[in-house]
Design an enzyme around this catalytic site. Structure first.
Site, PDB file in Angstrom:
ATOM      1  N   GLU A 113       0.850  -1.200   0.000  1.00  0.00           N
ATOM      2  CA  GLU A 113       0.000   0.000   0.000  1.00  0.00           C
ATOM      3  C   GLU A 113       0.876   1.238   0.000  1.00  0.00           C
ATOM      4  O   GLU A 113       2.038   1.178   0.396  1.00  0.00           O
ATOM      5  CB  GLU A 113      -0.848   0.033   1.284  1.00  0.00           C
ATOM      6  CG  GLU A 113      -1.837  -1.086   1.359  1.00  0.00           C
ATOM      7  CD  GLU A 113      -2.498  -1.177   2.732  1.00  0.00           C
ATOM      8  OE1 GLU A 113      -2.392  -0.225   3.524  1.00  0.00           O
ATOM      9  OE2 GLU A 113      -3.114  -2.212   2.993  1.00  0.00           O
ATOM     10  N   LYS A 115       2.143   4.654   1.578  1.00  0.00           N
ATOM     11  CA  LYS A 115       2.230   5.145   2.960  1.00  0.00           C
ATOM     12  C   LYS A 115       1.865   6.627   2.930  1.00  0.00           C
ATOM     13  O   LYS A 115       2.648   7.470   2.484  1.00  0.00           O
ATOM     14  CB  LYS A 115       3.643   4.937   3.514  1.00  0.00           C
ATOM     15  CG  LYS A 115       3.744   5.278   4.988  1.00  0.00           C
ATOM     16  CD  LYS A 115       5.077   4.836   5.559  1.00  0.00           C
ATOM     17  CE  LYS A 115       5.153   5.048   7.050  1.00  0.00           C
ATOM     18  NZ  LYS A 115       4.852   6.379   7.512  1.00  0.00           N
ATOM     19  N   ASP A 117       1.130  10.345   3.968  1.00  0.00           N
ATOM     20  CA  ASP A 117       1.832  11.203   4.923  1.00  0.00           C
ATOM     21  C   ASP A 117       0.828  12.137   5.590  1.00  0.00           C
ATOM     22  O   ASP A 117       0.644  13.274   5.184  1.00  0.00           O
ATOM     23  CB  ASP A 117       2.907  11.999   4.166  1.00  0.00           C
ATOM     24  CG  ASP A 117       3.917  12.589   5.122  1.00  0.00           C
ATOM     25  OD1 ASP A 117       3.872  12.245   6.318  1.00  0.00           O
ATOM     26  OD2 ASP A 117       4.741  13.398   4.675  1.00  0.00           O
ATOM     27  N   TYR A 225      -7.194   1.950   6.075  1.00  0.00           N
ATOM     28  CA  TYR A 225      -6.303   0.854   5.696  1.00  0.00           C
ATOM     29  C   TYR A 225      -6.221  -0.292   6.697  1.00  0.00           C
ATOM     30  O   TYR A 225      -5.347  -1.149   6.588  1.00  0.00           O
ATOM     31  CB  TYR A 225      -4.901   1.390   5.403  1.00  0.00           C
ATOM     32  CG  TYR A 225      -4.333   2.336   6.439  1.00  0.00           C
ATOM     33  CD1 TYR A 225      -4.139   1.943   7.750  1.00  0.00           C
ATOM     34  CD2 TYR A 225      -3.986   3.644   6.078  1.00  0.00           C
ATOM     35  CE1 TYR A 225      -3.608   2.799   8.693  1.00  0.00           C
ATOM     36  CE2 TYR A 225      -3.460   4.522   7.017  1.00  0.00           C
ATOM     37  CZ  TYR A 225      -3.272   4.092   8.323  1.00  0.00           C
ATOM     38  OH  TYR A 225      -2.753   4.939   9.252  1.00  0.00           O
ATOM     39  N   LYS A 314      10.651   3.603   3.454  1.00  0.00           N
ATOM     40  CA  LYS A 314      10.593   5.069   3.330  1.00  0.00           C
ATOM     41  C   LYS A 314      11.370   5.533   2.097  1.00  0.00           C
ATOM     42  O   LYS A 314      12.529   5.134   1.903  1.00  0.00           O
ATOM     43  CB  LYS A 314      11.211   5.716   4.572  1.00  0.00           C
ATOM     44  CG  LYS A 314      10.446   5.416   5.852  1.00  0.00           C
ATOM     45  CD  LYS A 314       9.326   6.392   6.047  1.00  0.00           C
ATOM     46  CE  LYS A 314       9.715   7.347   7.063  1.00  0.00           C
ATOM     47  NZ  LYS A 314       9.031   8.063   7.867  1.00  0.00           N
ATOM     48  N   CYS A 408      16.023  48.107   7.492  1.00  0.00           N
ATOM     49  CA  CYS A 408      15.017  47.708   6.511  1.00  0.00           C
ATOM     50  C   CYS A 408      15.532  47.953   5.088  1.00  0.00           C
ATOM     51  O   CYS A 408      15.993  49.060   4.787  1.00  0.00           O
ATOM     52  CB  CYS A 408      13.730  48.497   6.755  1.00  0.00           C
ATOM     53  SG  CYS A 408      12.477  48.176   5.504  1.00  0.00           S
ATOM     54  N   CYS A 411      13.189  50.999   3.680  1.00  0.00           N
ATOM     55  CA  CYS A 411      13.105  52.371   4.215  1.00  0.00           C
ATOM     56  C   CYS A 411      14.247  52.694   5.171  1.00  0.00           C
ATOM     57  O   CYS A 411      14.280  53.771   5.744  1.00  0.00           O
ATOM     58  CB  CYS A 411      11.765  52.584   4.910  1.00  0.00           C
ATOM     59  SG  CYS A 411      11.655  51.714   6.479  1.00  0.00           S
ATOM     60  N   CYS A 426      10.162  45.514  10.480  1.00  0.00           N
ATOM     61  CA  CYS A 426      10.471  46.930  10.293  1.00  0.00           C
ATOM     62  C   CYS A 426       9.382  47.699  11.036  1.00  0.00           C
ATOM     63  O   CYS A 426       8.203  47.566  10.713  1.00  0.00           O
ATOM     64  CB  CYS A 426      10.455  47.287   8.804  1.00  0.00           C
ATOM     65  SG  CYS A 426      10.440  49.080   8.573  1.00  0.00           S
ATOM     66  N   CYS A 432       7.193  53.177   5.726  1.00  0.00           N
ATOM     67  CA  CYS A 432       7.872  52.156   4.914  1.00  0.00           C
ATOM     68  C   CYS A 432       6.965  51.792   3.733  1.00  0.00           C
ATOM     69  O   CYS A 432       5.877  51.237   3.929  1.00  0.00           O
ATOM     70  CB  CYS A 432       8.159  50.940   5.789  1.00  0.00           C
ATOM     71  SG  CYS A 432       9.000  49.610   4.924  1.00  0.00           S
TER      72      CYS A 432
HETATM   73  S1  IVH Z   1      -0.916   0.239   8.728  1.00  0.00           S
HETATM   74  C1  IVH Z   1      -0.176  -1.711  12.948  1.00  0.00           C
HETATM   75  N1  IVH Z   1      -1.010   1.355   6.373  1.00  0.00           N
HETATM   76  O1  IVH Z   1       2.252   5.071   9.051  1.00  0.00           O
HETATM   77  C2  IVH Z   1       0.141  -0.782  11.870  1.00  0.00           C
HETATM   78  N2  IVH Z   1      -0.145   2.636   8.186  1.00  0.00           N
HETATM   79  O2  IVH Z   1       4.404   4.110  11.472  1.00  0.00           O
HETATM   80  C3  IVH Z   1      -1.034  -0.149  11.300  1.00  0.00           C
HETATM   81  N3  IVH Z   1       0.455   4.941   7.554  1.00  0.00           N
HETATM   82  O3  IVH Z   1       0.958   5.148  12.281  1.00  0.00           O
HETATM   83  C4  IVH Z   1      -0.687   0.874  10.301  1.00  0.00           C
HETATM   84  N4  IVH Z   1      -0.086   4.792   5.452  1.00  0.00           N
HETATM   85  O4  IVH Z   1      -0.202   6.557  10.519  1.00  0.00           O
HETATM   86  C5  IVH Z   1      -0.671   1.513   7.670  1.00  0.00           C
HETATM   87  N5  IVH Z   1      -1.183   2.223   4.230  1.00  0.00           N
HETATM   88  C6  IVH Z   1      -0.861   2.380   5.513  1.00  0.00           C
HETATM   89  C7  IVH Z   1      -0.353   3.598   6.019  1.00  0.00           C
HETATM   90  C8  IVH Z   1       0.011   3.677   7.363  1.00  0.00           C
HETATM   91  C9  IVH Z   1       0.381   5.581   6.402  1.00  0.00           C
HETATM   92  C10 IVH Z   1       0.980   5.551   8.798  1.00  0.00           C
HETATM   93  C11 IVH Z   1       0.166   5.293  10.028  1.00  0.00           C
HETATM   94  C12 IVH Z   1       1.095   4.649  11.002  1.00  0.00           C
HETATM   95  C13 IVH Z   1       2.434   4.965  10.430  1.00  0.00           C
HETATM   96  C14 IVH Z   1       3.388   3.816  10.657  1.00  0.00           C
END
Ligand code: IVH
Length: 677
Positions: A113, A115, A117, A225, A314, A408, A411, A426, A432
């Site tokens: 999946e 991740k 942010d 998720y 990551k 500044c 001015c 300023c 100004c």
């Molecule tokens: S599963 C038991 N799936 O990443 C773990 N986490 O450090 C359940 N996150 O705290 C998390 N995308 O906030 C999962 N597709 C994804 C995610 C995801 C982002 C975040 C989540 C979690 C952190 C992991």
């Protein structure tokens, strides 16, 4: 309508609107015009107001917010919210894969999946209705933010009909789309409100807001998720099946999810998204790899901090090198000076980067920037490029360090930096040029006084010609028609149009005018809150810093800025002049239809923050029962309705004058005439 008809109409509107919300926010399909949607929502709102006994706490009308929480309740998670272990390269991931294989053998598959942010959230549903929403907090307990979460349109409040368990918990990530982030941040910048560094911070800051109506204005989204419930293994064999099912129940599940049989497939998924991530409308910072089968997940179990059946990969932030050509110092309308690095143009993550904000003097010091330095510029998940560090190996010999200017650039007034503040200002507010012009341009802006026939360029020209020196002069323009007529490209029609626009702006409500004044840190929302709370400019001026800071979402720094502005001689004089031109420095009293006259002849003042009602609700309650609101404490005050965080000076004054102090519940009781206080 009979009561059965009313109940039925409320139910059918609720279902219909929930379904439109789902189609629009989850499936991205629009099946009704905005206008028709609003009409239906208004009808439901009106019915709920008239027949509260049929109103559902999970109605789609809750999406616009309105409930105010003074302090979020802390709630323990039924299942702890763990984080994932991180990997940064193929080798780490191979190690993870080996650990998994050692325990469960070779017959399994992964689900990969994105991740997201953002910030994680836990949602609990009971009998198909959203019961509570809790932030991750420390993993064991988090904040109860249900009212705020209800404003997120892609999160179902009522589930579609389906075979879901009576009670279950679903977890996901709240985030803000990049486009919304850029738009809202630009608005904040224009208002000289604190901007957010990235969409994640914006989303996190939004979820923590006390006023859910404010949350509703900031578009957030959520991908789900992870499902938890009793006997989950009996319902589904694996994670993939659970995702397919929750989609059917009405949840927003990201479409870019893939089953992978081999580690090679996992690597391809990672590589694909590492390259394509910038094309997504939201930010991701990696990939999450999960063992699909629930039985295998159980076998693998957890360490103290992480599941052994999942890990994250990551992405590396994209980084390039380029040279700093110069630093420009921009002076904003409130006098804030922002250093900006002008860079040799460089291509980074899909855009050409030419400039990068250096924010303030601390940042220049942190980097130790010298003239001509080569710097590393990164865009991680971030849309905004950031100078990470200087490549000191490439520093030119005899390079001179950049020194933050003491004066500044516009001015030449000596800059000031208040204790504890990172930004230089300023102080020459009245002399100004960019501050003067910027303040006038802000004043006439669309969201402020909205003066038709007058634009930013007109203001600049008039300033250069000496016709305008400050916002007060705008209202004196009608007496300088000859001067205006002598200007090139400025015909009589334009002049008339502009003067009409200026005249019309005098009707703008107090909150707009307050925002238009351009007080440092006072954006649209704060202005509205101040106006609603204090009602008149004089009441704000007379309030102490603590009293201003007791208004919801206003901190001490903002309160100080408001207090200083309104007690400054120049501003006092300007406001008096604007008053004489007829501008609205108080809230227009609305005609109220009295529910009763029980509070007639009694005066009330509200102070502090309340658990159950917003100030506006309390004010409406008092006024609708004949009570009169006042803005300052005097011996004549009948009741001080006191909440939390009341200013200490107000408290002391009330005690000294022996004013009756009541809390919100006592006020309600007073109206219900159940008790005499
Ligand atoms: S599963 C038991 N799936 O990443 C773990 N986490 O450090 C359940 N996150 O705290 C998390 N995308 O906030 C999962 N597709 C994804 C995610 C995801 C982002 C975040 C989540 C979690 C952190 C992991």
């Amino acid at each position: 309508m009979s009561s059965i008809d009313i109940e039925q109409r409320i139910n059918s509107l609720t279902q219909e609107l929930n379904s439109y919300n789902y189609q629009y926010y989850v499936l991205a399909q629009s099946q009704i015009s905005d206008f028709d949607f609003d009409q239906k929502l208004k009808e439901l709102e009106a019915l709920e107001a008239q027949y509260p006994e049929y109103a559902d706490p999970n109605s789609p009308t809750q999406r616009v917010g309105g409930d105010v929480t003074s302090k979020f309740e802390t709630v323990k998670h039924r299942w702890p919210m763990l984080s994932l272990g991180n990997t940064y390269n193929q080798e780490d991931l191979r190690d993870f894969d080996q650990r998994v294989r050692k325990i469960i053998g070779d017959q399994f598959e992964y689900v990969c999946e994105l991740k997201f942010d953002g910030l994680s959230i836990s949602l609990t549903y009971q009998n198909g209705k959203l019961l509570k929403a809790v932030t991750r907090g420390d993993g064991t307990q988090g904040d109860l933010v249900t009212n705020n979460i209800k404003t997120i349109r892609s999160i179902p409040i009522h589930l579609k009909k389906g075979h879901y368990p009576d009670e279950f918990e679903i977890r996901g990530e709240i985030f803000m789309h990049k486009s919304a982030f850029l738009r809202l941040n630009a608005e904040r910048e224009e208002n000289e409100e604190q901007t957010y560094a990235n969409p994640r911070n914006f989303a996190a800051g939004t979820i923590k807001l006390q006023d859910s109506a404010e949350v509703a204005k900031r578009p957030l989204d959520c991908f789900l998720y992870f499902l938890y419930c009793e006997n989950r293994n009996k319902l589904f064999h694996n994670h993939w099946e659970s995702l397919e099912a929750v989609k059917e129940w009405g949840f927003h599940v990201c479409e870019h999810t893939q089953k992978c049989e081999t580690l090679t497939d996992v690597f391809s998924f990672i590589d694909y998204w590492d390259e394509k991530r910038h094309e997504l409308s939201y930010e991701i910072d990696g990939i999450v790899i999960k063992v699909n089968d629930y039985g295998a997940q159980e076998e693998l179990g957890f360490t103290a901090k992480n599941p052994r059946w999942a890990i994250s990969y990551k992405f590396k932030a994209e980084r390039v090198e380029t040279q700093v050509k110069s630093i420009s110092y921009q002076v904003g309308r409130t006098g804030a000076v922002t250093p900006v690095a002008n860079l040799k143009p460089v291509s980074l993550a899909g855009t050409t980067v030419k400039r990068a904000s250096l924010h303030n003097a601390n940042e220049i010091a942190r980097l130790g920037l010298h003239e001509g330095d080569t710097v590393f510029v990164e865009k991680g998940g971030e849309i905004i490029p950031k100078i990470i560090a200087v490549n000191e190996d490439k520093r030119l010999s005899n390079a001179i360090p950049y020194v933050y200017p003491s004066y500044c650039p516009e001015c030449h007034t000596e800059l000031v930096r208040q204790d504890g503040e990172a930004v230089h200002y300023c102080p020459n507010e009245t002399g100004c040029p960019p501050q003067i012009v910027g303040k006038m341009q802000h004043f006439i802006g669309r969201k402020m006084m909205d003066i038709e026939g007058m634009g930013d360029e007109t203001v600049e020209t008039f300033y250069k010609k000496g016709i305008l020196k400050n916002i007060v002069d705008i209202y004196g323009l009608q007496d300088h028609q000859d001067q205006l007529q002598s200007l090139e490209r400025f015909g009589q029609k334009s002049i008339d149009n502009m003067l009409k626009g200026i005249e019309k702006s005098k009707e703008k409500p107090f909150e707009k005018l307050l925002f238009a004044l351009g007080i440092r840190h006072v954006g649209e929302t704060i202005a509205k809150k101040l106006a609603q709370h204090f009602k008149t400019i004089d009441a704000i001026k007379d309030a102490s810093i603590e009293e201003i800071a007791a208004v919801q979402d206003i901190g001490i720094r903002i309160a100080e800025s408001i207090h200083d502005y309104l007690n400054n001689e120049i501003h006092i004089a300007q406001i008096e002049q604007l008053k004489s031109y007829g501008l609205q420095f108080k809230i227009e009293e609305k005609e109220v239809i009295l529910a009763s006259n029980i509070l007639a002849d009694q005066t009330f003042l509200i102070s502090g923050v309340f658990a159950n009602y917003s100030r506006e609700q309390l004010t409406a309650l008092i006024e609708s029962h004949g009570g009169k609101m006042v803005s300052s404490i005097s011996a004549k005050l009948s009741y001080l309705v006191a909440g939390d965080k009341m200013g200490p000076s107000k408290l002391a004054k009330a005690e000294k004058l022996n004013i009756k102090m009541i809390n919100e519940n006592e006020l309600v009781a007073l109206i219900d005439n159940k008790t005499s206080i």
